[in-house]
Design a protein around this motif. Structure first.
Motif, PDB file in Angstrom:
ATOM      1  N   SER A  45       0.843  -1.212   0.000  1.00  0.00           N
ATOM      2  CA  SER A  45       0.000   0.000   0.000  1.00  0.00           C
ATOM      3  C   SER A  45       0.868   1.248   0.000  1.00  0.00           C
ATOM      4  CB  SER A  45      -0.912   0.012   1.230  1.00  0.00           C
ATOM      5  OG  SER A  45      -1.681  -1.156   1.271  1.00  0.00           O
ATOM      6  N   LEU A  46       1.932   1.244   0.798  1.00  0.00           N
ATOM      7  CA  LEU A  46       2.825   2.411   0.862  1.00  0.00           C
ATOM      8  C   LEU A  46       3.546   2.617  -0.475  1.00  0.00           C
ATOM      9  CD1 LEU A  46       4.350   2.039   4.448  1.00  0.00           C
ATOM     10  CD2 LEU A  46       2.785   3.809   3.643  1.00  0.00           C
ATOM     11  N   ILE A  47       3.974   1.521  -1.085  1.00  0.00           N
ATOM     12  CA  ILE A  47       4.650   1.638  -2.381  1.00  0.00           C
ATOM     13  C   ILE A  47       3.666   2.111  -3.451  1.00  0.00           C
ATOM     14  CG2 ILE A  47       5.735   0.271  -4.221  1.00  0.00           C
ATOM     15  CD1 ILE A  47       7.095  -1.346  -1.934  1.00  0.00           C
ATOM     16  N   ALA A  48       2.416   1.643  -3.380  1.00  0.00           N
ATOM     17  CA  ALA A  48       1.394   2.118  -4.326  1.00  0.00           C
ATOM     18  C   ALA A  48       1.171   3.619  -4.151  1.00  0.00           C
ATOM     19  CB  ALA A  48       0.090   1.350  -4.105  1.00  0.00           C
ATOM     20  N   ALA A  49       1.079   4.072  -2.893  1.00  0.00           N
ATOM     21  CA  ALA A  49       0.897   5.504  -2.632  1.00  0.00           C
ATOM     22  C   ALA A  49       2.101   6.298  -3.132  1.00  0.00           C
ATOM     23  CB  ALA A  49       0.692   5.730  -1.130  1.00  0.00           C
ATOM     24  N   TYR A  50       3.293   5.753  -2.919  1.00  0.00           N
ATOM     25  CA  TYR A  50       4.514   6.426  -3.382  1.00  0.00           C
ATOM     26  C   TYR A  50       4.499   6.540  -4.908  1.00  0.00           C
ATOM     27  CZ  TYR A  50       9.395   7.485  -4.216  1.00  0.00           C
ATOM     28  OH  TYR A  50      10.551   8.087  -4.646  1.00  0.00           O
ATOM     29  N   ALA A  51       4.100   5.453  -5.562  1.00  0.00           N
ATOM     30  CA  ALA A  51       4.073   5.471  -7.027  1.00  0.00           C
ATOM     31  C   ALA A  51       3.085   6.527  -7.542  1.00  0.00           C
ATOM     32  CB  ALA A  51       3.695   4.086  -7.553  1.00  0.00           C
ATOM     33  N   VAL A  52       1.967   6.682  -6.845  1.00  0.00           N
ATOM     34  CA  VAL A  52       0.967   7.672  -7.262  1.00  0.00           C
ATOM     35  C   VAL A  52       1.499   9.103  -7.071  1.00  0.00           C
ATOM     36  CG1 VAL A  52      -1.289   8.651  -6.631  1.00  0.00           C
ATOM     37  CG2 VAL A  52      -1.023   6.184  -6.889  1.00  0.00           C
ATOM     38  N   LEU A  53       2.225   9.324  -5.981  1.00  0.00           N
ATOM     39  CA  LEU A  53       2.685  10.683  -5.648  1.00  0.00           C
ATOM     40  C   LEU A  53       4.053  10.999  -6.234  1.00  0.00           C
ATOM     41  CD1 LEU A  53       1.536  10.713  -1.923  1.00  0.00           C
ATOM     42  CD2 LEU A  53       0.491  11.921  -3.837  1.00  0.00           C
ATOM     43  N   ASP A  54       4.631  10.059  -6.963  1.00  0.00           N
ATOM     44  CA  ASP A  54       5.973  10.251  -7.509  1.00  0.00           C
ATOM     45  C   ASP A  54       5.911  11.093  -8.792  1.00  0.00           C
ATOM     46  OD1 ASP A  54       8.654  10.051  -7.975  1.00  0.00           O
ATOM     47  OD2 ASP A  54       8.580   7.994  -8.743  1.00  0.00           O
ATOM     48  N   ASN A  55       5.553  12.367  -8.650  1.00  0.00           N
ATOM     49  CA  ASN A  55       5.523  13.285  -9.798  1.00  0.00           C
ATOM     50  C   ASN A  55       5.775  14.710  -9.305  1.00  0.00           C
ATOM     51  OD1 ASN A  55       2.855  14.550  -9.111  1.00  0.00           O
ATOM     52  ND2 ASN A  55       2.192  12.431  -9.393  1.00  0.00           N
ATOM     53  N   LYS A  56       6.117  15.585 -10.249  1.00  0.00           N
ATOM     54  CA  LYS A  56       6.528  16.946  -9.875  1.00  0.00           C
ATOM     55  C   LYS A  56       5.392  17.727  -9.222  1.00  0.00           C
ATOM     56  CE  LYS A  56      10.230  17.535 -13.272  1.00  0.00           C
ATOM     57  NZ  LYS A  56      11.229  17.101 -12.289  1.00  0.00           N
ATOM     58  N   MET A  57       4.150  17.438  -9.630  1.00  0.00           N
ATOM     59  CA  MET A  57       3.014  18.158  -9.043  1.00  0.00           C
ATOM     60  C   MET A  57       2.924  17.871  -7.539  1.00  0.00           C
ATOM     61  SD  MET A  57       0.507  20.157  -9.905  1.00  0.00           S
ATOM     62  CE  MET A  57       0.025  19.900 -11.613  1.00  0.00           C
ATOM     63  N   PHE A 145       8.978   9.775   3.316  1.00  0.00           N
ATOM     64  CA  PHE A 145       9.357   9.646   4.730  1.00  0.00           C
ATOM     65  C   PHE A 145       8.627   8.469   5.387  1.00  0.00           C
ATOM     66  CE2 PHE A 145      11.997  12.967   6.779  1.00  0.00           C
ATOM     67  CZ  PHE A 145      12.385  13.663   5.642  1.00  0.00           C
ATOM     68  N   VAL A 146       7.326   8.373   5.140  1.00  0.00           N
ATOM     69  CA  VAL A 146       6.542   7.303   5.775  1.00  0.00           C
ATOM     70  C   VAL A 146       7.048   5.933   5.322  1.00  0.00           C
ATOM     71  CG1 VAL A 146       4.265   6.211   5.890  1.00  0.00           C
ATOM     72  CG2 VAL A 146       4.475   8.681   6.147  1.00  0.00           C
ATOM     73  N   LEU A 147       7.332   5.800   4.026  1.00  0.00           N
ATOM     74  CA  LEU A 147       7.805   4.515   3.504  1.00  0.00           C
ATOM     75  C   LEU A 147       9.147   4.118   4.129  1.00  0.00           C
ATOM     76  CD1 LEU A 147       7.577   2.144   1.534  1.00  0.00           C
ATOM     77  CD2 LEU A 147       8.513   3.606  -0.255  1.00  0.00           C
ATOM     78  N   LEU A 148      10.113   5.049   4.110  1.00  0.00           N
ATOM     79  CA  LEU A 148      11.439   4.735   4.647  1.00  0.00           C
ATOM     80  C   LEU A 148      11.392   4.574   6.168  1.00  0.00           C
ATOM     81  CD1 LEU A 148      13.704   7.074   2.474  1.00  0.00           C
ATOM     82  CD2 LEU A 148      13.206   4.658   2.150  1.00  0.00           C
ATOM     83  N   PHE A 149      10.595   5.422   6.826  1.00  0.00           N
ATOM     84  CA  PHE A 149      10.516   5.344   8.289  1.00  0.00           C
ATOM     85  C   PHE A 149       9.839   4.040   8.730  1.00  0.00           C
ATOM     86  CE2 PHE A 149       8.658   6.175  12.452  1.00  0.00           C
ATOM     87  CZ  PHE A 149       9.768   6.638  13.139  1.00  0.00           C
ATOM     88  N   THR A 150       8.811   3.635   8.002  1.00  0.00           N
ATOM     89  CA  THR A 150       8.106   2.395   8.370  1.00  0.00           C
ATOM     90  C   THR A 150       9.047   1.194   8.286  1.00  0.00           C
ATOM     91  OG1 THR A 150       6.034   3.298   7.535  1.00  0.00           O
ATOM     92  CG2 THR A 150       6.121   0.914   7.837  1.00  0.00           C
TER      93      THR A 150
END
Lengths: 210, 121
Positions: A45-57, A145-150
């Motif tokens: 789930s965290l990786i999916a969220a990261y993939a969604v937010l991985d853009n300049k916007m 941060f959440v992904l790496l911290f988790t």
């Protein structure tokens, strides 16, 4: 011909006619394995969220993985983590002969390397936050941060668990409970290495870390 | 899964590990990740990078599953293997469907950053 067929059929056992005896260690490790699968879904789930937010916007003008993360530093962390897993795994081989010394050494080395891994991760996150790229700066950074911290938190719990087991093997010996906990600790630590493989390859290398 | 639980050190999961397996898993997994790191540092085209990362991911995870976790079809391990096989599609669906849905949504709803910057000027 018919006689031969019956003989062949009689030799085939499709099921065990007697019930297995109760096996608490296998039941515990299988139950813990189910927990690890659900833990893996948290990371998915965290990786999916990261993939969604991985853009300049979503980065909102702040730097992204390509400038924030170092691939070489990440690879050093990878080696440290693999070293921790190897030390613990080799240490648990001491269980086969009942060698407490080897197991204690494996637990201690694994805990030390795990601590180094967590310290490296926290230092990296702290440096990012100090440069104004903390978790509140953008949606992308929040997720990073959440992904790496988790993952770091999981490793920290593993270190604590190793230290607890270090005490338990000398205090209680190789009882059924202690052996079950050691097997679960080995599964847990090995699983964190598998999660890190995904995080390193996707966040660091696919993200273009320098 | 039957075993004598009065002798925990004789349990199959205790006896299954070997130094060769654990060292092999660490070395192969480390080499696969180093290969990915080396290729990524040469800044290859995206398709080549994705291919390299996928190969490294598969090699590393399969080796860890077989040699670290000792997953196989034996009586002691088969249900862990089955559970993993049934959970992997959930990992793929969780990540794949989320990325697909949001990439489609992003393309239809988010303004182009280049247009935004030109409007600001």
């Amino acid at each position: 011909m018919a006689h031969e067929t019956m003989t062949a059929d009689a030799a085939v056992r499709l099921w065990n006619a007697e019930a297995d005896e109760h096996d608490p260690i296998s039941a515990r490790t299988y139950g813990f394995w189910l927990y690890l699968m659900s833990d893996g879904l948290i990371f998915a789930s965290l990786i999916a969220a990261y993939a969604v937010l991985d853009n300049k916007m979503s980065a909102f003008g702040h730097p992204m993985a390509d400038t924030l993360l170092s691939a070489s530093q990440g690879f050093v962390q990878t080696l440290v983590l693999l070293g921790a897993v190897l030390a613990l795994s080799l240490g648990t081989l001491g269980l086969k002969t009942g060698a407490r010394g080897g197991l204690a050494l494996g637990l201690a080395v694994s805990a030390a390397l795990g601590t180094v891994f967590v310290a490296q991760g926290l230092a990296g996150l702290d440096a990012m936050a100090a440069a104004g790229n903390g978790p509140t700066a953008s949606a992308y950074l929040s997720c990073l941060f959440v992904l790496l911290f988790t993952h770091g938190l999981h490793l920290a719990i593993g270190v604590l668990w190793s230290l607890v087991m270090l005490v338990q093997i000398f205090r209680f010996g190789f009882t059924q409970d202690v052996v079950g906990r050691l097997l679960n600790l080995r599964l847990y630590t090995q699983f964190q290495a598998a999660v890190w493989v995904v995080v390193y390859l996707y966040v660091y290398l696919f993200g273009g870390a320098h | 899964m039957a075993t004598d639980h009065y002798q925990p050190l004789q349990h199959p999961e205790v006896q299954q590990g070997t130094a060769l397996r654990y060292v092999g898993a660490t070395v192969i997994s480390g080499l696969a990740l180093y290969g990915a790191y080396y290729v990524a540092m040469t800044r290859p085209p995206l398709a080549e990078l994705v291919e390299t990362l996928l190969v490294s991911l598969l090699v590393s995870l399969l080796v860890q599953a077989a040699l670290y976790f000792g997953l196989d079809a034996s009586r002691a391990q088969i249900w862990k293997s089955v559970t993993l096989i049934l959970t992997v599609p959930l990992f793929l669906v969780t990540i794949g469907m989320t990325v697909w849905a949001f990439s489609s949504l992003y393309a239809r709803t988010m303004p182009d950053p280049s247009i935004l910057s030109s409007m600001a000027m």
